[in-house]
Scaffold this active site. Structure first.
Site, PDB file in Angstrom:
ATOM      1  N   TYR A 122       0.999  -1.246   0.165  1.00  0.00           N
ATOM      2  CA  TYR A 122      -0.119  -0.146  -0.056  1.00  0.00           C
ATOM      3  C   TYR A 122       0.776   1.304  -0.004  1.00  0.00           C
ATOM      4  O   TYR A 122       0.350   2.258  -0.263  1.00  0.00           O
ATOM      5  CB  TYR A 122      -1.017   0.045   1.240  1.00  0.00           C
ATOM      6  CG  TYR A 122      -1.820  -0.891   1.124  1.00  0.00           C
ATOM      7  CD1 TYR A 122      -1.924  -2.073   0.216  1.00  0.00           C
ATOM      8  CD2 TYR A 122      -3.050  -0.975   2.048  1.00  0.00           C
ATOM      9  CE1 TYR A 122      -2.899  -3.216   0.109  1.00  0.00           C
ATOM     10  CE2 TYR A 122      -3.931  -2.029   2.071  1.00  0.00           C
ATOM     11  CZ  TYR A 122      -3.877  -3.042   1.078  1.00  0.00           C
ATOM     12  OH  TYR A 122      -4.788  -3.919   1.149  1.00  0.00           O
ATOM     13  N   LYS A 167       3.866 -15.538   2.365  1.00  0.00           N
ATOM     14  CA  LYS A 167       3.843 -16.166   1.140  1.00  0.00           C
ATOM     15  C   LYS A 167       5.465 -16.621   0.939  1.00  0.00           C
ATOM     16  O   LYS A 167       5.912 -15.991  -0.174  1.00  0.00           O
ATOM     17  CB  LYS A 167       3.056 -15.322   0.299  1.00  0.00           C
ATOM     18  CG  LYS A 167       3.032 -16.059  -1.042  1.00  0.00           C
ATOM     19  CD  LYS A 167       1.500 -16.985  -0.916  1.00  0.00           C
ATOM     20  CE  LYS A 167       1.498 -17.878  -2.276  1.00  0.00           C
ATOM     21  NZ  LYS A 167       0.790 -19.090  -2.216  1.00  0.00           N
ATOM     22  N   ASP A 215      -2.575 -18.388   1.656  1.00  0.00           N
ATOM     23  CA  ASP A 215      -3.556 -18.976   0.992  1.00  0.00           C
ATOM     24  C   ASP A 215      -4.386 -20.286   1.840  1.00  0.00           C
ATOM     25  O   ASP A 215      -5.446 -20.518   2.254  1.00  0.00           O
ATOM     26  CB  ASP A 215      -3.146 -19.554  -0.305  1.00  0.00           C
ATOM     27  CG  ASP A 215      -1.832 -20.241  -0.271  1.00  0.00           C
ATOM     28  OD1 ASP A 215      -1.223 -20.003   0.529  1.00  0.00           O
ATOM     29  OD2 ASP A 215      -1.505 -21.041  -1.458  1.00  0.00           O
ATOM     30  N   ASP A 264      -5.374  -6.964   5.461  1.00  0.00           N
ATOM     31  CA  ASP A 264      -6.551  -6.443   4.953  1.00  0.00           C
ATOM     32  C   ASP A 264      -7.579  -7.349   4.605  1.00  0.00           C
ATOM     33  O   ASP A 264      -8.875  -7.472   4.870  1.00  0.00           O
ATOM     34  CB  ASP A 264      -6.094  -5.605   3.762  1.00  0.00           C
ATOM     35  CG  ASP A 264      -7.278  -4.542   3.568  1.00  0.00           C
ATOM     36  OD1 ASP A 264      -8.522  -4.583   4.288  1.00  0.00           O
ATOM     37  OD2 ASP A 264      -7.276  -3.833   2.469  1.00  0.00           O
ATOM     38  N   ASP A 312     -11.001  -8.897   6.904  1.00  0.00           N
ATOM     39  CA  ASP A 312     -12.412  -8.998   6.424  1.00  0.00           C
ATOM     40  C   ASP A 312     -13.077 -10.293   6.331  1.00  0.00           C
ATOM     41  O   ASP A 312     -14.175 -10.535   6.669  1.00  0.00           O
ATOM     42  CB  ASP A 312     -12.475  -8.486   4.887  1.00  0.00           C
ATOM     43  CG  ASP A 312     -12.666  -6.790   4.995  1.00  0.00           C
ATOM     44  OD1 ASP A 312     -12.352  -6.290   6.112  1.00  0.00           O
ATOM     45  OD2 ASP A 312     -13.121  -6.253   4.094  1.00  0.00           O
TER      46      ASP A 312
END
Ligand code: NAD
Length: 361
Positions: A146, A195, A227, A251, A255
């Site tokens: 970001y 990852k 994942d 993020d 959620d």
């Protein structure tokens, strides 16, 4: 002692839910003999309308001088709002990103807790989480994708864009310490999500997390690929205590985790820096679809106020009083529309705030 709290209600349902959270803080002040002074500042679209920018330097300076900031949400419907005809760095969300960066809020705490009374709204069958769903996602907030270099170009008629994901070891270390400190006060387990099978930044992440973990021998550390974590949150969410991860993974996962609790309207969040200062806000957005209707769920904002008391003002008893009151109101069957189910009592935003206050009293 007087504590300075800056209120930034923001856009959409922000002002409606912050009004209820402030009422709760006032009740706490009265009962426990504290003095809270408030200053209300504009942020997001409301600030654009008045000052032409989503966050002014004056607002940043005032926020920096406060003990904590309690925020609502920013933004509107991007298809219809004139705010989204502006350049990206002048839009409402840019104000929030700037505020987080200016206040050096590098650790974002998002609990996902399934209230007993709301088990019927959890999309996962109870057999899959067996014990309880009570996890805390600690998301790195000021680095990674970001905030990395990005650009969009046209080369030989082909449109191209890139974003970069960068972390240095200090950025990883400081957020890791926060996560381990929090785990020490919980079930003493950290799941670090990355990852590392693909990304260099994740391999550095893993190395630094291992280094930090050495100072916390009581905390069990495990690594999980992002994942896999996305799957495990659905197939076995009860296994998690603290999930520690970088900005974008956090993020998305937070959620996803929020849905385990039945409604995003229930979930608070805190963003912390090196000091006791924090920015507290509900995890949801400005919900323009329901703004002004008096039906928004104020619980996320009210529980954000509880986190403010706990993490910035060290008022654990007062924070517990708010959390217990929320539990009791839910147990008594009161629901805003987003968490409504059969045989429950439907209440408005304001009524929910009043019920919680009554329980605290
Ligand atoms: P949203 O969280 O605002 O809404 C998603 C859905 O959840 C909507 O149906 C909404 O009605 C519902 N909802 C959210 N909060 C609720 C509450 N307290 N009570 C009852 N229902 C609630 O997400 P969105 O629709 O994707 O985004 C709307 C705007 O908010 C956009 O401009 C977005 O950029 C912004 N946003 C801001 C923040 C923030 O300020 N931190 C975070 C996310 C999104």
């Amino acid at each position: 002692m007087e504590y300075k709290i800056v209120l930034m209600p923001g856009d959409g349902i922000g002002p409606e839910i912050i009004k209820e959270a402030k009422k709760v803080l006032d009740t706490i002040a009265k009962i426990y003999g504290h003095e809270f002074s408030y200053e209300e500042l504009l942020l997001g679209g409301k600030s654009i309308d008045v000052y032409g920018e989503p966050l002014t330097d004056v607002a940043i300076e005032k926020a920096k001088k406060a003990d904590a900031v309690l925020m609502g949400a920013v933004g509107a419907d991007a298809k219809t709002s004139p705010w989204y005809k502006l350049d990206p760095e002048k839009r409402p969300e840019a104000g929030l990103l700037k505020l987080r960066k200016e206040l050096k809020l590098f650790a974002n705490l998002r609990p996902a807790y399934l209230h007993n009374a709301l088990k019927e709204s959890c999309p996962i069958k109870e057999q899959f989480y067996q014990t309880e769903i009570n996890l805390m996602i600690v998301r790195e907030l000021t680095g990674g994708l970001y905030f990395g270099e990005r650009n969009t170009t046209v080369e030989s008629g082909i449109r191209k864009a890139f974003d970069t994901l960068t972390y240095d070891e200090n950025e990883i270390r400081r957020v890791a310490k926060k996560a381990f400190d929090i785990a020490m006060k919980r079930k003493k387990k950290v799941t670090s999500v990355d990852k590392a099978n693909v990304l260099d930044s994740s391999r550095l992440w893993r190395t630094i997390i291992e280094e930090v973990a050495m100072a916390y021998p009581e905390v069990t550390l495990e690594h999980m690929l992002v994942d896999n974590c996305a799957m495990q949150l659905i197939s076995n969410p009860g296994q998690f205590d603290v999930i520690l991860t970088e900005n974008m993974f956090g993020d998305i996962l937070s959620d996803e985790a929020s849905m385990l609790t039945g409604s995003i309207g229930m979930l608070p969040s805190a963003s912390l820096n090196e000091t006791s200062f924090g920015l507290y806000e509900p995890s949801h957005g400005s919900a323009p679809d329901i703004a002004g209707k008096g039906i928004a769920n104020p619980v996320a904002a009210i529980l954000s106020a509880a986190m403010l008391l706990r993490y910035s003002l060290s008022m654990d008893t007062e924070a517990n009083a708010i959390e217990n009151a929320v539990n009791e109101v839910l147990n008594a069957g009161y629901r805003t529309l987003d968490i409504m189910s059969e045989n429950k009592i439907r209440v408005s935003t304001e009524e929910m705030g009043d019920l919680i206050i009554k329980k605290i009293q």
